[in-house]
Write a protein that holds these residues in place. Sequence first.
Motif, PDB file in Angstrom:
ATOM      1  N   GLN A 147       8.796   2.014   5.874  1.00  9.56           N
ATOM      2  CA  GLN A 147       7.846   3.114   5.623  1.00  9.56           C
ATOM      3  C   GLN A 147       7.339   3.048   4.180  1.00  9.56           C
ATOM      4  O   GLN A 147       6.151   3.176   3.911  1.00  9.56           O
ATOM      5  CB  GLN A 147       8.498   4.486   5.855  1.00  9.56           C
ATOM      6  N   TYR A 148       8.278   2.847   3.265  1.00 10.49           N
ATOM      7  CA  TYR A 148       7.924   2.785   1.841  1.00 10.49           C
ATOM      8  C   TYR A 148       6.973   1.611   1.583  1.00 10.49           C
ATOM      9  O   TYR A 148       5.962   1.727   0.903  1.00 10.49           O
ATOM     10  CB  TYR A 148       9.206   2.637   1.013  1.00 10.49           C
ATOM     11  N   ARG A 149       7.326   0.455   2.188  1.00  6.14           N
ATOM     12  CA  ARG A 149       6.504  -0.756   2.036  1.00  6.14           C
ATOM     13  C   ARG A 149       5.074  -0.507   2.540  1.00  6.14           C
ATOM     14  O   ARG A 149       4.109  -0.796   1.852  1.00  6.14           O
ATOM     15  CB  ARG A 149       7.162  -1.888   2.835  1.00  6.14           C
ATOM     16  N   ALA A 150       4.965   0.052   3.758  1.00  7.05           N
ATOM     17  CA  ALA A 150       3.652   0.220   4.376  1.00  7.05           C
ATOM     18  C   ALA A 150       2.796   1.229   3.607  1.00  7.05           C
ATOM     19  O   ALA A 150       1.592   1.035   3.425  1.00  7.05           O
ATOM     20  CB  ALA A 150       3.815   0.648   5.828  1.00  7.05           C
ATOM     21  N   GLN A 151       3.429   2.313   3.165  1.00  8.74           N
ATOM     22  CA  GLN A 151       2.639   3.379   2.538  1.00  8.74           C
ATOM     23  C   GLN A 151       2.399   3.169   1.054  1.00  8.74           C
ATOM     24  O   GLN A 151       1.339   3.496   0.535  1.00  8.74           O
ATOM     25  CB  GLN A 151       3.338   4.729   2.743  1.00  8.74           C
ATOM     26  N   THR A 152       3.386   2.621   0.361  1.00 11.75           N
ATOM     27  CA  THR A 152       3.296   2.581  -1.100  1.00 11.75           C
ATOM     28  C   THR A 152       3.048   1.187  -1.658  1.00 11.75           C
ATOM     29  O   THR A 152       2.267   1.028  -2.593  1.00 11.75           O
ATOM     30  CB  THR A 152       4.607   3.151  -1.704  1.00 11.75           C
ATOM     31  N   VAL A 153       3.716   0.169  -1.089  1.00  6.70           N
ATOM     32  CA  VAL A 153       3.640  -1.163  -1.719  1.00  6.70           C
ATOM     33  C   VAL A 153       2.407  -1.947  -1.250  1.00  6.70           C
ATOM     34  O   VAL A 153       1.635  -2.448  -2.072  1.00  6.70           O
ATOM     35  CB  VAL A 153       4.927  -1.983  -1.433  1.00  6.70           C
ATOM     36  N   ARG A 193      -0.849  -3.983  -3.166  1.00  2.00           N
ATOM     37  CA  ARG A 193      -0.695  -5.452  -3.129  1.00  2.00           C
ATOM     38  C   ARG A 193      -1.909  -6.123  -2.490  1.00  2.00           C
ATOM     39  O   ARG A 193      -2.347  -7.184  -2.920  1.00  2.00           O
ATOM     40  CB  ARG A 193       0.555  -5.794  -2.320  1.00  2.00           C
ATOM     41  N   VAL A 194      -2.459  -5.489  -1.467  1.00  2.04           N
ATOM     42  CA  VAL A 194      -3.620  -6.046  -0.771  1.00  2.04           C
ATOM     43  C   VAL A 194      -4.814  -6.129  -1.738  1.00  2.04           C
ATOM     44  O   VAL A 194      -5.518  -7.148  -1.793  1.00  2.04           O
ATOM     45  CB  VAL A 194      -3.955  -5.197   0.492  1.00  2.04           C
ATOM     46  N   LEU A 195      -4.990  -5.085  -2.536  1.00  5.56           N
ATOM     47  CA  LEU A 195      -6.099  -5.097  -3.501  1.00  5.56           C
ATOM     48  C   LEU A 195      -5.925  -6.224  -4.510  1.00  5.56           C
ATOM     49  O   LEU A 195      -6.853  -6.970  -4.829  1.00  5.56           O
ATOM     50  CB  LEU A 195      -6.190  -3.756  -4.244  1.00  5.56           C
ATOM     51  N   LYS A 196      -4.688  -6.358  -5.007  1.00  5.31           N
ATOM     52  CA  LYS A 196      -4.410  -7.415  -6.001  1.00  5.31           C
ATOM     53  C   LYS A 196      -4.582  -8.798  -5.374  1.00  5.31           C
ATOM     54  O   LYS A 196      -5.078  -9.726  -6.025  1.00  5.31           O
ATOM     55  CB  LYS A 196      -2.978  -7.274  -6.531  1.00  5.31           C
ATOM     56  N   MET A 197      -4.162  -8.952  -4.126  1.00  6.33           N
ATOM     57  CA  MET A 197      -4.275 -10.250  -3.439  1.00  6.33           C
ATOM     58  C   MET A 197      -5.760 -10.597  -3.223  1.00  6.33           C
ATOM     59  O   MET A 197      -6.164 -11.745  -3.408  1.00  6.33           O
ATOM     60  CB  MET A 197      -3.518 -10.208  -2.118  1.00  6.33           C
ATOM     61  N   GLU A 198      -6.552  -9.602  -2.855  1.00  6.46           N
ATOM     62  CA  GLU A 198      -7.989  -9.866  -2.657  1.00  6.46           C
ATOM     63  C   GLU A 198      -8.620 -10.365  -3.954  1.00  6.46           C
ATOM     64  O   GLU A 198      -9.420 -11.285  -3.963  1.00  6.46           O
ATOM     65  CB  GLU A 198      -8.700  -8.590  -2.198  1.00  6.46           C
ATOM     66  N   GLU A 199      -8.204  -9.742  -5.056  1.00  8.81           N
ATOM     67  CA  GLU A 199      -8.724 -10.121  -6.374  1.00  8.81           C
ATOM     68  C   GLU A 199      -8.274 -11.548  -6.729  1.00  8.81           C
ATOM     69  O   GLU A 199      -9.063 -12.364  -7.206  1.00  8.81           O
ATOM     70  CB  GLU A 199      -8.201  -9.096  -7.399  1.00  8.81           C
ATOM     71  N   ALA A 200      -6.986 -11.845  -6.466  1.00 13.95           N
ATOM     72  CA  ALA A 200      -6.436 -13.177  -6.782  1.00 13.95           C
ATOM     73  C   ALA A 200      -7.172 -14.261  -5.987  1.00 13.95           C
ATOM     74  O   ALA A 200      -7.483 -15.334  -6.511  1.00 13.95           O
ATOM     75  CB  ALA A 200      -4.944 -13.224  -6.473  1.00 13.95           C
ATOM     76  N   ILE A 201      -7.467 -13.981  -4.725  1.00 17.89           N
ATOM     77  CA  ILE A 201      -8.161 -14.966  -3.881  1.00 17.89           C
ATOM     78  C   ILE A 201      -9.592 -15.153  -4.392  1.00 17.89           C
ATOM     79  O   ILE A 201     -10.068 -16.277  -4.543  1.00 17.89           O
ATOM     80  CB  ILE A 201      -8.135 -14.528  -2.393  1.00 17.89           C
ATOM     81  N   LYS A 202     -10.237 -14.018  -4.656  1.00 19.43           N
ATOM     82  CA  LYS A 202     -11.634 -14.077  -5.116  1.00 19.43           C
ATOM     83  C   LYS A 202     -11.759 -14.925  -6.387  1.00 19.43           C
ATOM     84  O   LYS A 202     -12.648 -15.759  -6.525  1.00 19.43           O
ATOM     85  CB  LYS A 202     -12.117 -12.647  -5.382  1.00 19.43           C
ATOM     86  N   SER A 203     -10.823 -14.709  -7.328  1.00 17.22           N
ATOM     87  CA  SER A 203     -10.932 -15.409  -8.621  1.00 17.22           C
ATOM     88  C   SER A 203     -10.101 -16.699  -8.647  1.00 17.22           C
ATOM     89  O   SER A 203      -9.952 -17.301  -9.693  1.00 17.22           O
ATOM     90  CB  SER A 203     -10.497 -14.468  -9.740  1.00 17.22           C
ATOM     91  N   ARG A 204      -9.550 -17.107  -7.517  1.00 18.56           N
ATOM     92  CA  ARG A 204      -8.695 -18.298  -7.401  1.00 18.56           C
ATOM     93  C   ARG A 204      -7.612 -18.299  -8.482  1.00 18.56           C
ATOM     94  O   ARG A 204      -7.402 -19.296  -9.177  1.00 18.56           O
ATOM     95  CB  ARG A 204      -9.523 -19.589  -7.509  1.00 18.56           C
ATOM     96  N   ASN A 205      -6.974 -17.141  -8.637  1.00 20.37           N
ATOM     97  CA  ASN A 205      -5.929 -16.991  -9.656  1.00 20.37           C
ATOM     98  C   ASN A 205      -4.583 -17.331  -9.006  1.00 20.37           C
ATOM     99  O   ASN A 205      -3.950 -16.494  -8.359  1.00 20.37           O
ATOM    100  CB  ASN A 205      -5.966 -15.545 -10.164  1.00 20.37           C
ATOM    101  N   PHE A 206      -4.133 -18.598  -9.186  1.00 22.99           N
ATOM    102  CA  PHE A 206      -2.928 -19.044  -8.474  1.00 22.99           C
ATOM    103  C   PHE A 206      -1.684 -18.293  -8.932  1.00 22.99           C
ATOM    104  O   PHE A 206      -0.816 -17.985  -8.123  1.00 22.99           O
ATOM    105  CB  PHE A 206      -2.712 -20.563  -8.595  1.00 22.99           C
ATOM    106  N   GLU A 207      -1.616 -17.989 -10.225  1.00 20.87           N
ATOM    107  CA  GLU A 207      -0.415 -17.308 -10.730  1.00 20.87           C
ATOM    108  C   GLU A 207      -0.199 -15.986  -9.992  1.00 20.87           C
ATOM    109  O   GLU A 207       0.882 -15.703  -9.462  1.00 20.87           O
ATOM    110  CB  GLU A 207      -0.544 -17.079 -12.239  1.00 20.87           C
ATOM    111  N   SER A 208      -1.271 -15.192  -9.929  1.00 21.08           N
ATOM    112  CA  SER A 208      -1.157 -13.903  -9.256  1.00 21.08           C
ATOM    113  C   SER A 208      -0.943 -14.090  -7.750  1.00 21.08           C
ATOM    114  O   SER A 208      -0.098 -13.426  -7.134  1.00 21.08           O
ATOM    115  CB  SER A 208      -2.435 -13.108  -9.546  1.00 21.08           C
ATOM    116  N   PHE A 209      -1.682 -15.033  -7.154  1.00 21.44           N
ATOM    117  CA  PHE A 209      -1.558 -15.322  -5.721  1.00 21.44           C
ATOM    118  C   PHE A 209      -0.113 -15.679  -5.370  1.00 21.44           C
ATOM    119  O   PHE A 209       0.457 -15.175  -4.396  1.00 21.44           O
ATOM    120  CB  PHE A 209      -2.512 -16.473  -5.368  1.00 21.44           C
TER     121      PHE A 209
END
Length: 349
Positions: A226-232, A236-252
């Motif tokens: 529950q905690y993972r789905a609602q809070t984490v 994380r999805v927003l950060k992952m979208e950004e990492a993919i968009k900018s091809r930032n391997f460290e963050s990815f």
Amino acid sequence: WVLMATGRSPTNIAVIKYWGKRDEALILPVNDSISVTLDPDHLSATTTVAVSPSFPSDRMWLNGKEISLSGGRFQSCLREIRKRAQDVEDEKKGIRIKKEDWGKLHVHIASFNNFPTAAGLASSAAGLACFVFTLGKLMNVKEDHGELSSIARQGSGSACRSIYGGFVKWCMGKNNDGSDSIAVQLADEAHWNDLVIIIAVVSSKQKETSSTSGMRDSVETSPLLQYRAQTVVPERVLKMEEAIKSRNFESFARLTCADSNQFHAVCLDTSPPIFYMNDTSHRIISLVEKWNQSEGTPQVAYTFDAGPNAVLIAPNRKNATILLQKLLYYFPPQDNDLSSYMVGDKSIL
Ligand code: DP6
């Protein structure tokens, strides 16, 4: 007469995991997920669908063995595609099928995977996506990829992401009827072409707990889910979208490893606990973590689905080569169960 269509769909590997349904019948998830679709040359399903007035019933074969279609997930996809079937005309063969006649015709389906089924390599994803896509082709279905993804979702959740290549997000959606729970492409196959994916097949045995029953138990018993789905995951999805968009391997890489570990922590938090990884999986994690720490920045990312096999993602061929050398050195095939390495995705070593 017989009319046939053949299609091929690759599997996809989630870097932000789907684990848990809010609706079991429609297969609606408790959180968004993000995946990378592999190159179809390496891990894919190939499906041929045939229709003929001489077929007395719907039948299906998976890797040459007949499987039951009654009440199963293939059946819901078949029903949904049939509803959307259009007129089909094959002038050469002199065949004309009117859309209202599709309900009276039966299909034969033959599907093959080029990788171990149900060993946690998301074979259902490729299989169901391919089934929906090929059936849609045969029945001249006009729906777009988003709509096809929502039909594939009703076969197996992760299948909806295999409708697209590249990087794909499955939006959990809010509606009770599932109409907004569809996959969208975040970036196409060409976007991050340097990435190399290596799959270390730790075991090709069938997994003990299926994803479907495992995630049901987690939803019912794990407070961490529950905690993972609602809070984490939302953040994380927003950060992952950004990492993919900018091809930032460290963050990815950081996000991918953290999400895999949290998914397996949810499995441990389930009652009774579910163990998908084995000792070899844990040793692979340690190997990668030590290498990443010694360099001060991620050299490679790992992620594990509902099984012990490691999916390793390198930012380029150089790191992929070093990784393979390390794997072969620390896990020589003769003295453990790490039987083979499969190299997937856009580039091959
Ligand atoms: C760990 O899509 O196989 O691979 O919807 O019940 O068919 P069902 O489950 P499935 O679950 C996949 C779980 C996972 C994570 C992921 O692919 O996101």
